[in-house]
Motif scaffolding. Structure first.
Motif, mmCIF file in Angstrom:
data_model
loop_
_atom_site.group_PDB
_atom_site.id
_atom_site.type_symbol
_atom_site.label_atom_id
_atom_site.label_comp_id
_atom_site.label_asym_id
_atom_site.label_seq_id
_atom_site.Cartn_x
_atom_site.Cartn_y
_atom_site.Cartn_z
ATOM 1 N N ALA A 11 0.833 -1.212 0.000
ATOM 2 C CA ALA A 11 0.000 0.000 0.000
ATOM 3 C C ALA A 11 0.870 1.266 0.000
ATOM 4 N N GLN A 12 1.974 1.234 0.741
ATOM 5 C CA GLN A 12 2.886 2.398 0.771
ATOM 6 C C GLN A 12 3.428 2.678 -0.630
ATOM 7 N N ILE A 13 3.851 1.605 -1.313
ATOM 8 C CA ILE A 13 4.415 1.781 -2.653
ATOM 9 C C ILE A 13 3.355 2.368 -3.588
ATOM 10 N N LYS A 14 2.152 1.806 -3.554
ATOM 11 C CA LYS A 14 1.094 2.272 -4.456
ATOM 12 C C LYS A 14 0.758 3.737 -4.178
ATOM 13 N N ARG A 15 0.790 4.105 -2.895
ATOM 14 C CA ARG A 15 0.485 5.502 -2.565
ATOM 15 C C ARG A 15 1.618 6.422 -3.041
ATOM 16 N N LEU A 16 2.882 5.990 -2.826
ATOM 17 C CA LEU A 16 4.022 6.811 -3.248
ATOM 18 C C LEU A 16 4.000 7.061 -4.760
ATOM 19 N N ILE A 17 3.640 6.025 -5.510
ATOM 20 C CA ILE A 17 3.613 6.154 -6.970
ATOM 21 C C ILE A 17 2.614 7.234 -7.407
ATOM 22 N N ILE A 67 8.313 -0.126 -10.741
ATOM 23 C CA ILE A 67 7.827 -0.858 -9.560
ATOM 24 C C ILE A 67 6.373 -0.477 -9.309
ATOM 25 N N GLU A 68 5.500 -1.483 -9.204
ATOM 26 C CA GLU A 68 4.075 -1.179 -9.031
ATOM 27 C C GLU A 68 3.525 -1.620 -7.691
ATOM 28 N N GLY A 69 4.293 -2.427 -6.984
ATOM 29 C CA GLY A 69 3.846 -2.953 -5.698
ATOM 30 C C GLY A 69 4.604 -4.230 -5.421
ATOM 31 N N ILE A 70 4.288 -4.895 -4.299
ATOM 32 C CA ILE A 70 4.953 -6.171 -4.010
ATOM 33 C C ILE A 70 3.915 -7.201 -3.597
ATOM 34 N N SER A 98 5.310 -10.487 -2.557
ATOM 35 C CA SER A 98 6.044 -11.551 -1.858
ATOM 36 C C SER A 98 7.322 -10.989 -1.247
ATOM 37 N N GLN A 99 7.954 -11.808 -0.392
ATOM 38 C CA GLN A 99 9.235 -11.431 0.213
ATOM 39 C C GLN A 99 10.283 -11.190 -0.881
ATOM 40 N N GLU A 100 10.243 -12.013 -1.930
ATOM 41 C CA GLU A 100 11.214 -11.882 -3.024
ATOM 42 C C GLU A 100 11.063 -10.518 -3.697
ATOM 43 N N ASP A 101 9.805 -10.123 -3.958
ATOM 44 C CA ASP A 101 9.552 -8.802 -4.552
ATOM 45 C C ASP A 101 10.135 -7.714 -3.651
ATOM 46 N N PHE A 102 9.876 -7.883 -2.339
ATOM 47 C CA PHE A 102 10.326 -6.867 -1.391
ATOM 48 C C PHE A 102 11.842 -6.721 -1.438
ATOM 49 N N GLU A 103 12.531 -7.859 -1.455
ATOM 50 C CA GLU A 103 13.996 -7.810 -1.408
ATOM 51 C C GLU A 103 14.612 -7.299 -2.699
ATOM 52 N N LYS A 104 13.774 -7.111 -3.724
ATOM 53 C CA LYS A 104 14.277 -6.494 -4.963
ATOM 54 C C LYS A 104 14.097 -4.985 -4.952
ATOM 55 N N LEU A 105 13.353 -4.469 -3.983
ATOM 56 C CA LEU A 105 13.143 -3.012 -3.926
ATOM 57 C C LEU A 105 14.471 -2.316 -3.684
ATOM 58 N N PRO A 106 14.677 -1.141 -4.293
ATOM 59 C CA PRO A 106 15.934 -0.433 -4.044
ATOM 60 C C PRO A 106 16.020 0.027 -2.583
ATOM 61 N N PHE A 107 17.236 0.114 -2.062
ATOM 62 C CA PHE A 107 17.432 0.664 -0.719
ATOM 63 C C PHE A 107 17.215 2.166 -0.765
ATOM 64 N N SER A 108 16.894 2.742 0.388
ATOM 65 C CA SER A 108 16.905 4.200 0.506
ATOM 66 C C SER A 108 18.010 4.566 1.490
ATOM 67 N N SER A 109 18.460 5.820 1.406
ATOM 68 C CA SER A 109 19.628 6.206 2.198
ATOM 69 C C SER A 109 19.567 7.676 2.560
#
Ligand code: ZN
Length: 415
Positions: A13-19, A34-37, A39-50
């Protein structure tokens, strides 16, 4: 520790709202497709933030809600460059207070307590976070802010403060003053809640002895609400953190891959319900580990071990990760050893192995060979490596006004 179903839905939901927004991360996710996630695998492909992202987005680029929903900003100053600004909605402010009140409760603090707040108020998240949590709990807040030790002690005695909140260094100073002034029997302190900056066992024991109180470490960072996202319980087996607000994964700082529970690495935090400035997979550079299993206290909140150091300071010899802080802790245990030292690491090509040399200043009144043997044994028993120890007279090692560089690693300079 994997995302549970609720957390997975919240991140999606956070990703969809950010988009949907024109915010910094909304743009990044759109660009990367990126449209959402799911699964855990999808999540671990998300870019890091810093923190670099937050500087690039300065001042309000990461804001993910309309202006009229932002009620406050906080700021953290970096060691270099621009500060970072974090916008909060009313719900964010309230969520933070709820988490902070939960920290106090976990420390056994109730609405009958009187909490003296000595961290600073202002742009940063310290003082105001301690206060909001206290008010949410219903305890009496004594909002002192830092400094003015005479007044601090007067209030502590007159109002019969039961809980002190402080940075560890200020707590140490207050405890020494109380001891010197001989007013220990006039104060009512029972507990201390301190920021989880790294502090030595020696410091901890001095505060405990001077004040006779229980100590609690609170964790947090301005980018993720502020202090209050975790705290240790009475069993002192790591810090419980609030997994209904944040998801924590531990990664290998070099490869970026998640490591199993129990293994050490960098703490990466994802906010689950933050509105003003949601952050997904934020790299903290703090090194710790998730403690597997359940705490004897019975709380279901997962646990982080104490913060061992910063990933930027970590060095590795013979497969063992080490931090300057561990060397400092260990030297404090040796009579006559000063706090000045340096570590040199090199590769011995002829034997194809790494060598580590620790040069330590030692006072002339003690036997250098005995001190060296003691330091070597402590390295072996506490860290698991046996370096060569070179004791030198006090004043030999260079002093620097800036942060002294303690570790020189020649293994990588020649590559
Ligand atoms: Zn516990």
């Amino acid at each position: 520790m994997k995302l549970n179903d609720t957390q997975l839905r919240q991140v999606d939901a956070q990703i969809k709202r950010l988009i949907q927004t024109d915010s910094y991360y909304g743009k990044i996710y759109r660009e990367k497709g990126i449209e959402g996630i799911g699964s855990q695998e999808d999540f671990e492909k998300l870019p890091f933030s810093s923190k670099d992202d937050l500087r690039n987005a300065y001042p309000l680029g990461i804001q993910a809600v309309p202006d009229e929903e932002v009620v406050r900003i906080h700021s953290s100053s970096g060691t270099t460059g621009k500060p970072v600004i974090i916008p909060y909605t009313a719900k964010d402010v309230d969520d933070w207070a709820i988490m902070f009140a939960r920290c106090y409760e976990t420390a056994g603090i109730t609405n009958k307590d009187r909490i003296q707040i000595t961290p600073g108020y202002g742009l940063w998240t310290a003082g105001i976070g301690f206060q909001a949590g206290c008010e949410k709990l219903g305890a009496m807040c004594i909002p002192m802010g830092p400094g003015n030790t005479d007044k601090q002690l007067q209030m502590m005695v007159d109002l019969q403060t039961t809980v002190i909140t402080a940075t560890s260094s200020y707590a140490l100073l207050l405890s020494e003053e109380i001891n010197q002034r001989g007013i220990k029997n006039e104060i009512c302190l029972k507990k201390g809640v301190f920021g989880s900056e790294r502090w030595s066992e020696k410091m901890r024991n001095t505060i405990k002895e001077n004040l006779g109180i229980e100590l609690y470490d609170i964790y947090g960072l301005t980018e993720i609400y502020g202090p209050g996202i975790g705290i240790n319980c009475e069993h002192e087996t790591g810090m419980h953190y609030w997994d209904d607000y944040i998801y924590i994964e531990i990664i290998d700082p070099k490869t970026g891959r998640s490591v199993p529970d129990g293994e050490e690495g960098e703490i990466v935090i994802t906010t689950l319900v933050k509105e003003g400035a949601p952050l997904l997979r934020f790299r903290t550079h703090d090194i710790s580990r998730i403690i597997p299993g359940e705490c004897p206290c019975g709380r279901k909140y997962p646990r982080l071990d104490i913060i061992k150091g910063r990933s930027d300071d970590m060095f590795k010899v013979h497969g063992v990760n080490m931090f300057p802080s561990q060397v400092e802790d260990l030297l404090q245990l040796v009579d006559g050893a000063s706090s000045e030292y340096n570590v040199t690491i090199a590769h011995d090509d002829s034997k194809n192995k790494d060598i580590m040399i620790v040069t330590v200043e030692v006072e002339g009144r003690v036997d250098f060979e005995e001190a060296a043997a003691k330091i070597r044994n402590l390295f072996k028993s506490r860290i698991g490596v046996t370096p060569k120890i070179t004791p030198v007279p006090v004043g030999t090692l260079p002093r620097s006004e800036k942060k002294t560089k303690r570790v020189t690693d020649y293994r990588f300079e020649n590559q």
